[in-house]
Design a protein around this motif. Structure first.
Motif, PDB file in Angstrom:
ATOM      1  N   THR A 185       0.826  -1.201   0.000  1.00 45.54           N
ATOM      2  CA  THR A 185       0.000   0.000   0.000  1.00 45.54           C
ATOM      3  C   THR A 185       0.862   1.253   0.000  1.00 45.54           C
ATOM      4  O   THR A 185       1.845   1.337   0.731  1.00 45.54           O
ATOM      5  N   LEU A 186       0.471   2.224  -0.830  1.00 43.42           N
ATOM      6  CA  LEU A 186       1.056   3.562  -0.741  1.00 43.42           C
ATOM      7  C   LEU A 186       0.303   4.291   0.365  1.00 43.42           C
ATOM      8  O   LEU A 186      -0.889   4.561   0.243  1.00 43.42           O
ATOM      9  N   GLY A 187       1.036   4.583   1.459  1.00 44.18           N
ATOM     10  CA  GLY A 187       0.373   5.232   2.595  1.00 44.18           C
ATOM     11  C   GLY A 187      -0.073   6.639   2.261  1.00 44.18           C
ATOM     12  O   GLY A 187      -1.240   7.009   2.427  1.00 44.18           O
ATOM     13  N   GLY A 188       0.871   7.449   1.780  1.00 42.13           N
ATOM     14  CA  GLY A 188       0.555   8.828   1.442  1.00 42.13           C
ATOM     15  C   GLY A 188       1.820   9.607   1.173  1.00 42.13           C
ATOM     16  O   GLY A 188       2.879   9.033   0.912  1.00 42.13           O
ATOM     17  N   TRP A 189       1.719  10.945   1.253  1.00 40.25           N
ATOM     18  CA  TRP A 189       2.805  11.816   0.821  1.00 40.25           C
ATOM     19  C   TRP A 189       3.338  12.664   1.964  1.00 40.25           C
ATOM     20  O   TRP A 189       2.604  13.112   2.851  1.00 40.25           O
ATOM     21  N   LEU A 190       4.656  12.886   1.918  1.00 40.20           N
ATOM     22  CA  LEU A 190       5.360  13.701   2.911  1.00 40.20           C
ATOM     23  C   LEU A 190       6.406  14.562   2.213  1.00 40.20           C
ATOM     24  O   LEU A 190       6.972  14.150   1.190  1.00 40.20           O
ATOM     25  N   PRO A 195      17.987  20.879   6.677  1.00 38.67           N
ATOM     26  CA  PRO A 195      18.459  22.098   7.359  1.00 38.67           C
ATOM     27  C   PRO A 195      18.828  23.223   6.398  1.00 38.67           C
ATOM     28  O   PRO A 195      18.730  24.399   6.759  1.00 38.67           O
ATOM     29  N   ASP A 196      19.267  22.889   5.176  1.00 45.14           N
ATOM     30  CA  ASP A 196      19.640  23.921   4.205  1.00 45.14           C
ATOM     31  C   ASP A 196      18.456  24.379   3.362  1.00 45.14           C
ATOM     32  O   ASP A 196      18.640  24.992   2.305  1.00 45.14           O
ATOM     33  N   ASN A 197      17.222  24.028   3.813  1.00 44.02           N
ATOM     34  CA  ASN A 197      15.975  24.410   3.144  1.00 44.02           C
ATOM     35  C   ASN A 197      15.694  23.629   1.869  1.00 44.02           C
ATOM     36  O   ASN A 197      14.747  23.942   1.133  1.00 44.02           O
ATOM     37  N   LYS A 198      16.493  22.625   1.596  1.00 43.73           N
ATOM     38  CA  LYS A 198      16.205  21.741   0.474  1.00 43.73           C
ATOM     39  C   LYS A 198      14.921  20.971   0.754  1.00 43.73           C
ATOM     40  O   LYS A 198      14.673  20.549   1.880  1.00 43.73           O
ATOM     41  N   LEU A 199      14.092  20.774  -0.272  1.00 42.49           N
ATOM     42  CA  LEU A 199      12.823  20.068  -0.124  1.00 42.49           C
ATOM     43  C   LEU A 199      12.749  18.920  -1.128  1.00 42.49           C
ATOM     44  O   LEU A 199      13.145  19.081  -2.291  1.00 42.49           O
TER      45      LEU A 199
END
Length: 462
Positions: A185-190, A195-199
């Motif tokens: 199962t794909l639970g969901g998204w995060l 710390p360097d603001n990378k997303l």
């Protein structure tokens, strides 16, 4: 071995068993005289109200009961490790009562599970352990049962829930690319925030889902496939899982050859078109971090994987309230007060919460879809066979109106009535009660594990 059985149920008022054996023998002779072979038939007479049929409920908020059970935990585990180290699989702490007598007093009970098919002097062991438990401050019941923990990835192939989108939703079927036997199962998204603001936009599931049959292969343990030097370990994830996708395509093609009304014909064709489009390009992302098979400092199994999947990134939707009518599934086991739970088109899972003992929770899984349950107040001791037999303490969710989790549900997000993300399903036990028990890892434990690995923290999409 399967034996044909002639089962006779007596009225609940019939508690005199004096002539039952004689009656069963006479009935058995009738079958033998009719030409049925001796080994092909058995006769059983049963009074359901007298038969042992105990079912579980979650532990109440009773300090005396909780302290008494917790105080025997290490004693029980040590006893099992000394007397049946290769046979026991888990230990649970539940309230128990007879299924047909729901109003009778519930008894705090220690449930000991043993490997299915194992052979030992269990009656003697049970007597010895029961004797040791007499030192507890209150009377505690003891039950020996057969049962094993299922990691919930080997369910039979199934048709993904309709209407199927070109991108997955919470609870969707996923699997490792090239693996046509395992599904989860794909639970969901995060969102991973560094710390360097990378997303990095990610989806989450269980490690067992993306590892497949190679779950103990060192090449996928603790995967960190961000840098090019790790490219040989890249694991791609498909939606839906290959086994489900192939099965569903064949099923819809078969349906289209049968007699359908116009509405059914349109529905089948739409679902088939979407599945075939997914089949041409099933990969939704690549695993960038995973836990491998190990425990954390809190002695809980770590079983998670993060999939970089910006194309599918979306808000997490809670299980619809329409799936949980106002009945037992929306009440705690120790209260008749309904839990307020309402969803609408704008409802989203917006916060990460702390899993509460006795919480009413829901999940959406690939196999059992939307289910509800109650978090037990004491964790279960689990011995993971095949993984160096390490022993962990795992949170339990007891299903309220059905199995909380089934094979294929590993990876499902668990949320509460406040739309908070609390954890993720990693396994189940189907032997403790009428309704299967789910094993759930706390999302806070997962977040701390991820932070220790890559210094990132979680944020939820809005």
């Amino acid at each position: 071995e399967i034996v044909h059985t002639y089962l006779i149920e007596t009225p609940s008022s019939n508690s005199n068993t004096t002539n039952w054996k004689k009656a069963a023998i006479e009935i058995n002779h009738l079958f033998l005289n009719a030409g049925v072979a001796q080994d092909d038939i058995e006769v059983e007479i049963i009074n359901p109200s007298l038969a042992i049929h105990q079912i579980s409920t979650a532990l109440p908020n009773d300090p005396m009961i909780l302290a008494a059970l917790e105080g025997q935990r290490s004693k029980v585990v040590n006893f099992l490790q000394s007397h049946a180290p290769s046979h026991w699989t888990s230990v649970a702490f539940h309230m128990r009562h007879h299924k047909l007598r729901p109003n009778e007093p519930k008894r705090p009970t220690i449930l000991v599970f043993f490997r299915i098919g194992s052979v030992s002097r269990y009656e003697t062991l049970e007597q010895k352990l029961a004797e040791e438990l007499k030192s507890a401050p209150i009377p505690l019941a003891l039950e020996f049962l057969s049962g094993e923990i299922d990691l919930c990835t080997r369910g039979p192939p199934q048709i993904p829930r309709a209407p199927m989108g070109l991108n997955p939703r919470n609870g969707a079927s996923i699997g490792r690319r090239g693996d046509d036997t395992e599904a989860g199962t794909l639970g969901g998204w995060l969102m991973l925030k560094y710390p360097d603001n990378k997303l990095i936009e990610c989806a989450m599931t269980c490690f067992q889902v993306i590892a497949g049959q190679n779950i103990l292969d060192s090449s996928v343990l603790g995967t960190k496939a961000v840098e090019a030097s790790f490219s040989k370990n890249l694991i791609q994830v498909e939606y839906p899982a290959a086994s489900d996708r192939k099965f569903a395509i064949q099923s819809y093609r078969t349906h289209l050859q049968s007699k359908l009304n116009p509405q059914q014909l349109v529905h089948c064709q739409k679902e088939l078109d979407r599945l075939e489009q997914c089949d041409r390009s099933p990969v939704i992302g690549t695993v960038i971090y995973s836990s491998g098979v190990r425990t954390n400092q809190a002695n809980r199994r770590m079983d998670w994987a993060l999939i970089e999947t910006p194309r599918t990134y979306r808000a997490n939707l809670p299980s619809p309230a329409s799936m949980f009518p106002t009945d037992q599934s929306r009440c705690t086991q120790h209260s008749s007060i309904p839990i307020p739970y309402a969803t609408d088109a704008g409802s989203q899972v917006r916060a990460i919460g702390n899993i509460g003992l006795s919480d009413w929770v829901v999940k959406s899984g690939r196999t059992s879809a939307e289910t509800s349950g109650q978090v037990n107040r004491l964790s279960r001791e689990v011995k993971w066979e095949g993984y160096n037999n390490f022993i962990t303490q795992e949170r339990e969710v007891l299903g309220l109106s059905g199995d909380f989790a089934q094979p294929g549900d590993s990876g499902a997000f668990v949320t509460n009535a406040d739309f908070e993300l609390l954890g993720m399903v990693i396994g189940r036990d189907a032997n403790a009660s009428d309704y299967g028990v789910g094993l759930v890892t706390d999302i806070r434990d997962i977040e701390q594990d991820v932070k220790a690995m890559c210094r990132a923290i979680f944020a939820l999409p809005s």
